[in-house]
Design an enzyme around this catalytic site. Structure first.
Site, PDB file in Angstrom:
ATOM      1  N   ASP A  54       0.219  -1.220   0.022  1.00  0.00           N
ATOM      2  CA  ASP A  54      -0.373  -0.445  -0.530  1.00  0.00           C
ATOM      3  C   ASP A  54       0.896   1.181   0.207  1.00  0.00           C
ATOM      4  OD1 ASP A  54       0.995  -0.565   2.453  1.00  0.00           O
ATOM      5  OD2 ASP A  54      -1.178  -0.426   3.911  1.00  0.00           O
ATOM      6  N   SER A  55       2.228   0.939  -0.138  1.00  0.00           N
ATOM      7  CA  SER A  55       3.179   2.272  -0.113  1.00  0.00           C
ATOM      8  C   SER A  55       3.369   2.923  -1.740  1.00  0.00           C
ATOM      9  CB  SER A  55       4.656   1.812  -0.116  1.00  0.00           C
ATOM     10  OG  SER A  55       4.904   0.252  -0.434  1.00  0.00           O
ATOM     11  N   ASP A  93      -0.953  -5.976  -0.521  1.00  0.00           N
ATOM     12  CA  ASP A  93      -1.158  -5.379   0.772  1.00  0.00           C
ATOM     13  C   ASP A  93      -2.486  -5.321   0.793  1.00  0.00           C
ATOM     14  OD1 ASP A  93       0.980  -4.768   2.969  1.00  0.00           O
ATOM     15  OD2 ASP A  93       1.242  -3.117   1.981  1.00  0.00           O
ATOM     16  N   LYS A 123      -1.098  -9.447   2.848  1.00  0.00           N
ATOM     17  CA  LYS A 123      -0.320  -8.778   4.286  1.00  0.00           C
ATOM     18  C   LYS A 123      -1.082  -8.418   4.438  1.00  0.00           C
ATOM     19  CE  LYS A 123       3.253  -5.975   4.019  1.00  0.00           C
ATOM     20  NZ  LYS A 123       2.383  -5.051   4.413  1.00  0.00           N
ATOM     21  N   GLU A 125      -1.831  -6.119   9.208  1.00  0.00           N
ATOM     22  CA  GLU A 125      -0.896  -5.613   9.090  1.00  0.00           C
ATOM     23  C   GLU A 125      -1.502  -6.028  11.195  1.00  0.00           C
ATOM     24  OE1 GLU A 125      -0.895  -0.857   8.578  1.00  0.00           O
ATOM     25  OE2 GLU A 125       0.664  -1.305   7.267  1.00  0.00           O
ATOM     26  N   GLU A 192       9.256  -4.503  10.788  1.00  0.00           N
ATOM     27  CA  GLU A 192       9.574  -3.013  10.334  1.00  0.00           C
ATOM     28  C   GLU A 192       9.707  -2.013  11.184  1.00  0.00           C
ATOM     29  OE1 GLU A 192       6.705  -1.068   7.520  1.00  0.00           O
ATOM     30  OE2 GLU A 192       7.735   0.593   6.901  1.00  0.00           O
TER      31      GLU A 192
HETATM   32  O1  KIV Z   1       3.182  -1.652   1.806  1.00  0.00           O
HETATM   33  C1  KIV Z   1       4.315  -2.090   1.804  1.00  0.00           C
HETATM   34  O2  KIV Z   1       5.498  -0.779   1.101  1.00  0.00           O
HETATM   35  C2  KIV Z   1       4.973  -2.256   3.139  1.00  0.00           C
HETATM   36  C3  KIV Z   1       6.206  -2.538   3.017  1.00  0.00           C
HETATM   37  C4  KIV Z   1       7.247  -1.727   3.827  1.00  0.00           C
HETATM   38  C5  KIV Z   1       6.660  -3.825   3.675  1.00  0.00           C
HETATM   39  O3  KIV Z   1       4.148  -3.145   3.150  1.00  0.00           O
END
Ligand code: KIV
Length: 302
Positions: A54-55, A93, A123, A125, A192
């Site tokens: 989600d980055s 994510d 994934k 969190e 992280e």
């Molecule tokens: O969204 C992302 O890129 C992440 C990484 C920082 C692990 O969750």
């Protein structure tokens, strides 16, 4: 060895293959990607897994953080990455809001990422209330990766992207979260921004592999952000990043050469142009002095 990519291991990386990495003495290499060309390059370079993080919000969509990213954003990016990646496992994510509002909605969103995006795994969190959701998604046959330490979707609660787990209480909470996620069925956990000694303790306390980012060298694998590693993310280089290339500078230089060429009339030239029989053109209704310009036109376009 994979003959097409030169990478070690299977033709297509699977969640069980990654889960067994420590047992088999392999270190895991993961990187983010949000589009097909980047995924193709990452895959050809031999990464084991691509994280459609989600980055994408910060790195590709121009948002200040991850919070505005939607399910539609993630589905589309995942589908693009799947089209680019032949070998790597594609993990997506679940974005903020897609699993916090209720279990049924969370399960439906995980299924959508697999069905419409083609994600091999998802994934989520945190632990706590997320654990029962992880159990349900895993129970449906969708592999899940956990994520503890600094969790960007809680950036407001955590007061920004800071190292977590420096005190006994906070370190214990992160260790407990990792153990609980393992019990809930995740096949791997991202750590992280936690201190390296804590990452080592967690890695030694659970059987599924840990994937670190800003958490030192003792994890079973590492994940980095595409834009950070390639110098595409602006000026700031974070402590946990190794910038392997300054692709941003190369792009800037190339595009400014293009601008100068267009402005100065050096592009396009004859090699970039297609000609035609000028007698055909002469028959069109066109400027009266066409015949006078014929030589010039022939010179440029032939
Ligand atoms: O969204 C992302 O890129 C992440 C990484 C920082 C692990 O969750």
């Amino acid at each position: 060895m994979n003959e097409e990519t030169g990478a070690q291991g299977p033709r297509r990386v699977t969640a069980p293959w990654l889960r067994d990495a420590r047992r088999d003495g392999r270190r895991i290499c993961m990187i983010t990607a949000y589009d097909a060309p980047s995924a193709r390059l990452a895959d050809a370079a031999g990464v084991d897994a691509i994280l459609v993080g989600d980055s994408i919000g910060r790195n590709a969509l121009g948002y200040p953080d991850e919070l505005p990213v939607t399910m539609d954003d993630m589905v589309r990016a995942t589908a693009a990455v799947r089209r680019g990646a032949q070998r790597a496992l594609v993990i997506t994510d679940m974005p903020f809001g897609s699993y916090q509002a209720g279990e049924d909605e969370a399960v439906a969103n995980a299924i959508r990422l697999v069905k419409e995006g083609g994600a091999h795994a998802v994934k989520l969190e945190g632990a706590g209330r997320t654990l029962s959701i992880v159990e349900r998604i895993v129970g449906l046959g969708v592999p899940v990766v956990g994520h503890v330490g600094f969790t960007p979707q809680s950036t407001n609660a955590m007061g920004g992207a800071h190292v977590q787990g420096k005190t006994r209480e906070t370190a214990q909470a992160i260790l407990d979260a990792a153990r609980a996620l393992e019990a809930a069925g995740v096949f791997s956990i991202v750590l992280e921004l936690i201190p390296a000694p804590l990452a080592r303790t967690i890695t030694n306390s659970i059987t599924v592999p840990t994937i670190g980012i800003g958490s030192g060298p003792h994890c079973d694998g590492q994940v980095q952000i595409w834009h950070d590693v390639l110098g595409l993310g602006g000026g700031k280089v974070y402590r946990h990043v190794r910038r392997y290339a300054d692709v941003g500078a190369i792009i800037r230089e190339a595009v400014s050469s293009y601008v100068l060429d267009v402005q100065g009339g050096q592009f396009p030239t004859r090699e970039h142009s297609v000609s035609m029989d000028l007698d055909e053109l002469a028959m069109l209704d066109q400027e009266p002095d066409f015949d006078k310009q014929r030589e010039d036109i022939e010179g440029v376009a032939r």
